[in-house]
Design an enzyme around this catalytic site. Structure first.
Site, short mmCIF file in Angstrom:
data_model
loop_
_atom_site.label_atom_id
_atom_site.label_comp_id
_atom_site.label_asym_id
_atom_site.label_seq_id
_atom_site.Cartn_x
_atom_site.Cartn_y
_atom_site.Cartn_z
N ASP A 24 0.84 -1.19 0.00
CA ASP A 24 0.00 0.00 0.00
C ASP A 24 0.89 1.25 0.00
O ASP A 24 2.09 1.17 0.28
CB ASP A 24 -0.89 -0.04 1.25
CG ASP A 24 -1.79 1.17 1.38
OD1 ASP A 24 -2.46 1.52 0.39
OD2 ASP A 24 -1.81 1.77 2.46
N ASP A 26 -0.38 5.19 0.87
CA ASP A 26 -0.71 6.15 1.92
C ASP A 26 -0.81 5.45 3.28
O ASP A 26 -1.58 4.51 3.44
CB ASP A 26 -2.05 6.83 1.62
CG ASP A 26 -2.02 7.64 0.33
OD1 ASP A 26 -1.10 8.46 0.18
OD2 ASP A 26 -2.90 7.43 -0.52
N ASP A 187 -1.50 -0.63 5.99
CA ASP A 187 -1.71 -0.04 7.31
C ASP A 187 -3.16 -0.11 7.77
O ASP A 187 -3.46 0.32 8.88
CB ASP A 187 -1.27 1.42 7.32
CG ASP A 187 -2.21 2.29 6.48
OD1 ASP A 187 -2.40 1.97 5.29
OD2 ASP A 187 -2.75 3.28 7.00
#
Length: 247
Positions: A24, A26, A187
């Site tokens: 990922d 961001d 995240d």
């Protein structure tokens, strides 16, 4: 209940066959919340609406630009006004983001060493994000990270975004690696849900956003302190890396 003090032995066998990592952007590689905050406030100023705070924005990140803009509008306008304003607001948001992208960001610790270690170990790399593709590429290039990825997919690259598994399956197909031999690293719950639905191993970093929820609430295979620790674990699951069980 989540355990943070046990070795990540539960996926040791899987890690031995991991040949690809889908990472990922961001909240996993780059802290972008201040970019989002500045962009949204530029948009809201044009609408004559109250600004957002960094804390508010942190709880909204992860589901793509459309969701972000709609959620911010819904917190400030009625349902009818939100729908009436949405298209124009999204257009202004994209225009502001094109100017802001990368201006207020920072790279999380050990991101580039982690990517370099994965590449050195022969692990194929893809970046899958819900951020629009052009913005994702520009941000990765800003930090010199684009060169590590043979595949970069944005939220507008395929028909559906994470948590749908389609972006993950598309990335695995492009890498030429079966999902069972790939790991999703992110995240937030979106990353874990998409990875699990695609049949991948899932690892979670303990920083980032996760919609304001504790990282321990995510149903992933484990928590890795940094991408470098993820690389060490993937390359050598019995190395006693910083990876911990999250079950």
């Amino acid at each position: 209940m989540s355990r943070l003090d046990e070795p990540l032995a539960g996926i040791g066998a899987a890690a031995h066959r991991l040949r690809a990592a889908v990472v990922d952007l961001d909240g996993t590689m780059v802290d972008t919340v201040d970019d989002f905050t500045a962009t949204l406030n530029g948009m809201l100023a044009e609408l004559g609406a109250r600004p957002v705070s960094r804390e508010e924005v942190s709880g909204y990140i992860g589901k793509g630009s459309e969701h972000l803009v709609r959620t911010v509008l819904a917190a400030r306008f009625s349902a009818e006004e939100t729908e009436a304003r949405f298209a124009a607001a999204l257009d202004r948001y994209q225009a502001h983001y094109a100017e802001v992208n990368g201006r207020h960001t920072r790279l999380y610790p050990d991101v580039e060493p982690g990517l370099a270690a994965l590449a050195q170990a022969g692990v194929k790399l893809a970046c899958v994000t819900n951020k629009p593709h052009r913005f994702a590429v520009a941000l990765l290039e800003k930090y010199g990270l684009a060169r590590y990825f043979s595949v970069i997919l944005g939220g507008d690259s395929v028909a559906r975004k994470k948590p749908d598994p389609l972006p993950m399956l598309t990335a695995c197909n492009a890498l030429g690696v079966p999902p069972a031999e790939a790991v999703a690293i992110g995240d937030s719950e979106n990353d874990a849900l998409a990875g699990r639905a695609a049949g991948m191993t899932t690892l979670t970093v303990p920083y980032g956003y996760n919609h304001g929820k504790a990282i321990q609430t995510i149903n992933s295979d484990g928590i890795v302190p940094t991408l470098l620790e993820a690389a060490r674990f993937i390359a050598n699951p019995s190395s006693g890396s910083g990876a911990t069980l999250n079950r």
